[in-house]
Write an enzyme that holds these catalytic residues in place. Structure first.
Site, PDB file in Angstrom:
ATOM      1  N   LYS A  69       0.846  -1.207   0.000  1.00  0.00           N
ATOM      2  CA  LYS A  69       0.000   0.000   0.000  1.00  0.00           C
ATOM      3  C   LYS A  69       0.877   1.252   0.000  1.00  0.00           C
ATOM      4  CE  LYS A  69      -3.491   2.413   2.677  1.00  0.00           C
ATOM      5  NZ  LYS A  69      -4.411   2.437   3.803  1.00  0.00           N
ATOM      6  N   GLU A  85      10.431  -4.750   4.527  1.00  0.00           N
ATOM      7  CA  GLU A  85      10.471  -6.169   4.135  1.00  0.00           C
ATOM      8  C   GLU A  85      10.189  -6.315   2.634  1.00  0.00           C
ATOM      9  OE1 GLU A  85       8.820  -4.948   6.730  1.00  0.00           O
ATOM     10  OE2 GLU A  85       8.779  -6.335   8.431  1.00  0.00           O
ATOM     11  N   GLY A 122      -4.969  -1.624   4.886  1.00  0.00           N
ATOM     12  CA  GLY A 122      -4.187  -2.767   4.405  1.00  0.00           C
ATOM     13  C   GLY A 122      -4.877  -4.096   4.672  1.00  0.00           C
ATOM     14  N   ARG A 123      -5.408  -4.266   5.880  1.00  0.00           N
ATOM     15  CA  ARG A 123      -6.022  -5.560   6.227  1.00  0.00           C
ATOM     16  C   ARG A 123      -7.419  -5.730   5.644  1.00  0.00           C
ATOM     17  NH1 ARG A 123      -4.879  -2.230  10.246  1.00  0.00           N
ATOM     18  NH2 ARG A 123      -6.493  -1.381  11.601  1.00  0.00           N
ATOM     19  N   GLU A 145      -5.046  -6.332  14.709  1.00  0.00           N
ATOM     20  CA  GLU A 145      -4.482  -5.041  14.304  1.00  0.00           C
ATOM     21  C   GLU A 145      -5.573  -3.960  14.365  1.00  0.00           C
ATOM     22  OE1 GLU A 145      -0.908  -4.474  11.392  1.00  0.00           O
ATOM     23  OE2 GLU A 145      -2.694  -4.095  10.200  1.00  0.00           O
ATOM     24  N   HIS A 158      -5.732 -32.809  17.689  1.00  0.00           N
ATOM     25  CA  HIS A 158      -4.620 -33.645  18.131  1.00  0.00           C
ATOM     26  C   HIS A 158      -3.457 -32.789  18.632  1.00  0.00           C
ATOM     27  CE1 HIS A 158      -6.605 -37.225  16.560  1.00  0.00           C
ATOM     28  NE2 HIS A 158      -7.080 -36.389  15.654  1.00  0.00           N
ATOM     29  N   LYS A 217       9.091  -0.694  14.298  1.00  0.00           N
ATOM     30  CA  LYS A 217       9.697  -0.378  12.988  1.00  0.00           C
ATOM     31  C   LYS A 217      10.773   0.688  13.158  1.00  0.00           C
ATOM     32  CE  LYS A 217       5.588  -1.004  10.053  1.00  0.00           C
ATOM     33  NZ  LYS A 217       4.651  -0.317   9.163  1.00  0.00           N
TER      34      LYS A 217
END
Ligand code: F6P
Length: 547
Positions: free
Chosen positions: A204, A210, A264-265, A350, A381, A510
């Site tokens: 965005k 990253e 973003g999400r 978030e 399990h 950050k």
């Protein structure tokens, strides 16, 4: 906190103490009708919440809570494009991304819908070109592999949805790189042929370290083998920051924009969904958007008592603020939804993992719960022991399709369904010590042995769960399910009094990472950092110097 909300919360707390359902097993025995009364649906989607410790009074009080939190008014403000993201001064219009062409949704007086459809059309032309082999790499070969480089909202949605819709995947192979750990891109690119690989850079902001670092590595992968001129053919980008994209040297017909009113999400419906469209085609992507649109329409119009996102949100609030359960587990009995819990972690945590209200004041209540999960039956399990007998009660949200895609393996799907239903039943009814004792005796145990083991085989029961059932996991059903959860997070945020659409909490780490990089490289002594951090950096540096 507004006084009406305060009153509604304290009424719910007294009700919880005095009059809420205390024994679910007894509640079902006394009133089997609760199974249909405490359920709601939309077409083939059904949400059963009768295994939550609620009764008619609980639901009435929760509806009052929704009214005192102004959930419906705020919902309408969101859909109308008001700048409800007040800390960033932005509208919140992921719903516009799936609106029909005839919708009229405005930001600053201007309709956003034509722009949305122009980008969707451009994405479709590009995606179909890649799928059909008419858009090729620099050496004229069609693309066999697409690598999406992004992180957070620019990664989790496409990863989750591409996996979820594997039966519809008839385009090139899809790969996703998110982690700055060089292992991720190395393992992804190894075995790929640059001549037939298309890279999508999804960010965005187009500044995320990253993504930018991985994009540079991917650029080198292409350029070292095909030359600088190949970049235009082998890269596409998705961003709101078109000025920053330009600096990467991309062909502008391969740049797909979106807008600052898309969080973003919440961006999977925008050009961030390009890898999914390449995988399943533009028509199926259109069905995916239509599923979300169906949930939007339902959320806007259904009365509170039948409104799935409002009910799911209110039950979340009941569990979090009234019953004080700190987390919730998301357990899809659908292997292809294995990344859905991770997707919901970002969507929910978030958005609602905050301690300050929209008014800037510290919250007077808890905020969003910890969200986690794994697909069933695998989770059974692993951690289900704790869900059944652990000291914390964790509400579970189960998901199950009536029909799998593997019709030739119907028996396996029946086993899956039986397991899903059995788990919610076991959590609800439990097993008394007397029942455990009797079972041991009938299995041949001595009285002493039965008395010794019965406490270990006792289940308290009364552990709440919600079960969401749908016909089959189609693109439409997936879109509808995601939108259900998006709106649920919104509903909960209104009760918490939170702005669900900013994420300042990710900033400090950050900033410190940027400040620490010279220390890690040995270029700075790191004055101002604490002794622990500096000592760790020093220890690591010493190991790195030895190689
Ligand atoms: O798409 P971008 O700008 O690269 O951001 C990626 C992610 O980083 C975050 O800002 C959190 O660090 C998320 O909100 C976002 O989805």
């Amino acid at each position: 906190m507004n006084p009406a909300l305060q009153t509604a919360l304290s009424e719910l707390k007294s009700h919880h103490t005095d009059a809420a359902v205390k024994d679910l097993r007894a509640a079902f025995a006394a009133d089997p009708g609760r199974a249909t009364r405490f359920a709601a649906g939309l077409d083939d989607l059904r949400m059963d919440y009768s295994k939550c410790a609620v009764n008619d009074e609980t639901m009435r009080l929760l509806a009052e809570l929704a009214a005192s939190s102004k959930v419906e008014a705020r919902r309408d403000a969101m859909f109308a494009g008001e700048a409800i993201n007040s800390t960033e001064g932005r509208s919140v219009l992921h719903t516009a991304l799936r609106a029909g062409k005839d919708a009229d949704i405005r930001v600053d007086g201007e309709s956003v819908v034509p722009g949305v459809h122009a980008v969707l059309d451009a994405m479709a032309a590009f995606a179909e070109g890649v799928r059909g082999g008419t858009l090729c790499g620099a050496t004229g070969k069609p693309f066999t592999d697409v690598v999406n480089i992004g992180i957070g909202g620019s990664d989790l949605g496409p990863v989750m949805a591409t996996l979820a819709l594997a039966p519809y995947h008839d385009g090139p192979r899809l790969h996703f790189v998110s982690n700055v750990d060089g292992a991720h891109i190395t393992d992804t690119l190894s075995g790929l042929d640059p001549e037939t690989t298309l890279i999508i850079i999804a960010s965005k902001t187009f500044t995320t370290i990253e993504t930018m670092t991985n994009a540079a590595t991917a650029r080198e992968f292409i350029v070292s083998q095909l030359g600088e001129a190949a970049v235009a053919k082998h890269f596409a980008a998705v961003s709101t920051a078109l000025d920053k994209v330009a600096a990467f040297g991309l062909n502008e017909t391969r740049v797909f924009g979106f807008w600052d009113w898309v969080g973003g999400r919440y961006s999977l419906w925008s050009a961030i969904g390009l890898p999914l469209m390449i995988a399943i085609g533009s028509e199926a992507f259109g069905e995916f958007l239509a599923g979300a649109r169906a949930m939007d329409t339902h959320f806007k119009n259904a009365p509170v008592a039948e409104n799935l996102p409002i009910l799911l949100g209110l039950l979340g609030i009941w569990h979090r603020l009234i019953c004080n359960h700190p987390s919730r587990a998301i357990i899809p009995y659908e292997q292809r939804l294995s990344r859905f819990p991770a997707y919901l972690q970002q969507l929910d945590m978030e958005s609602n993992g905050k301690s300050v209200g929209i008014d800037g004041q510290p919250l007077e209540t808890a905020s969003g719960p910890i969200v986690w999960g794994e697909p069933g039956t695998n989770g059974q399990h692993a951690f289900f022991q704790l869900l059944h007998q652990g000291s914390d009660v964790i509400p579970v949200e189960f998901m199950i399709a009536a029909n799998g895609h593997e019709t030739q393996l119907a028996h396996q799907h029946e086993l899956l369904i039986a397991n899903c239903l059995a788990q919610s039943e076991a959590l609800m009814r439990g097993r008394t010590t007397q029942e455990a004792h009797a079972q041991l005796i009938s299995a041949g145990a001595s009285e002493a042995e039965a008395a010794r083991l019965a406490p270990h085989k006792t289940f308290s029961g009364n552990r709440p769960s919600i079960t969401i059932v749908y016909d089959r996991l189609t693109p439409f059903a997936l879109g509808r399910l995601i939108a259900l959860y998006e709106h649920r997070v919104f509903v909960e945020a209104q009760v918490f009094g939170i702005n669900a659409f900013d994420q300042w909490g990710v900033e400090l780490g950050k900033e410190l990472a940027t400040a620490l990089l010279p220390v890690v490289k040995g270029e700075s002594t790191g004055e101002g950092h604490d002794a622990s951090t500096l000592s760790l950096a020093k220890t690591i540096l010493a190991m790195r110097e030895k190689g």
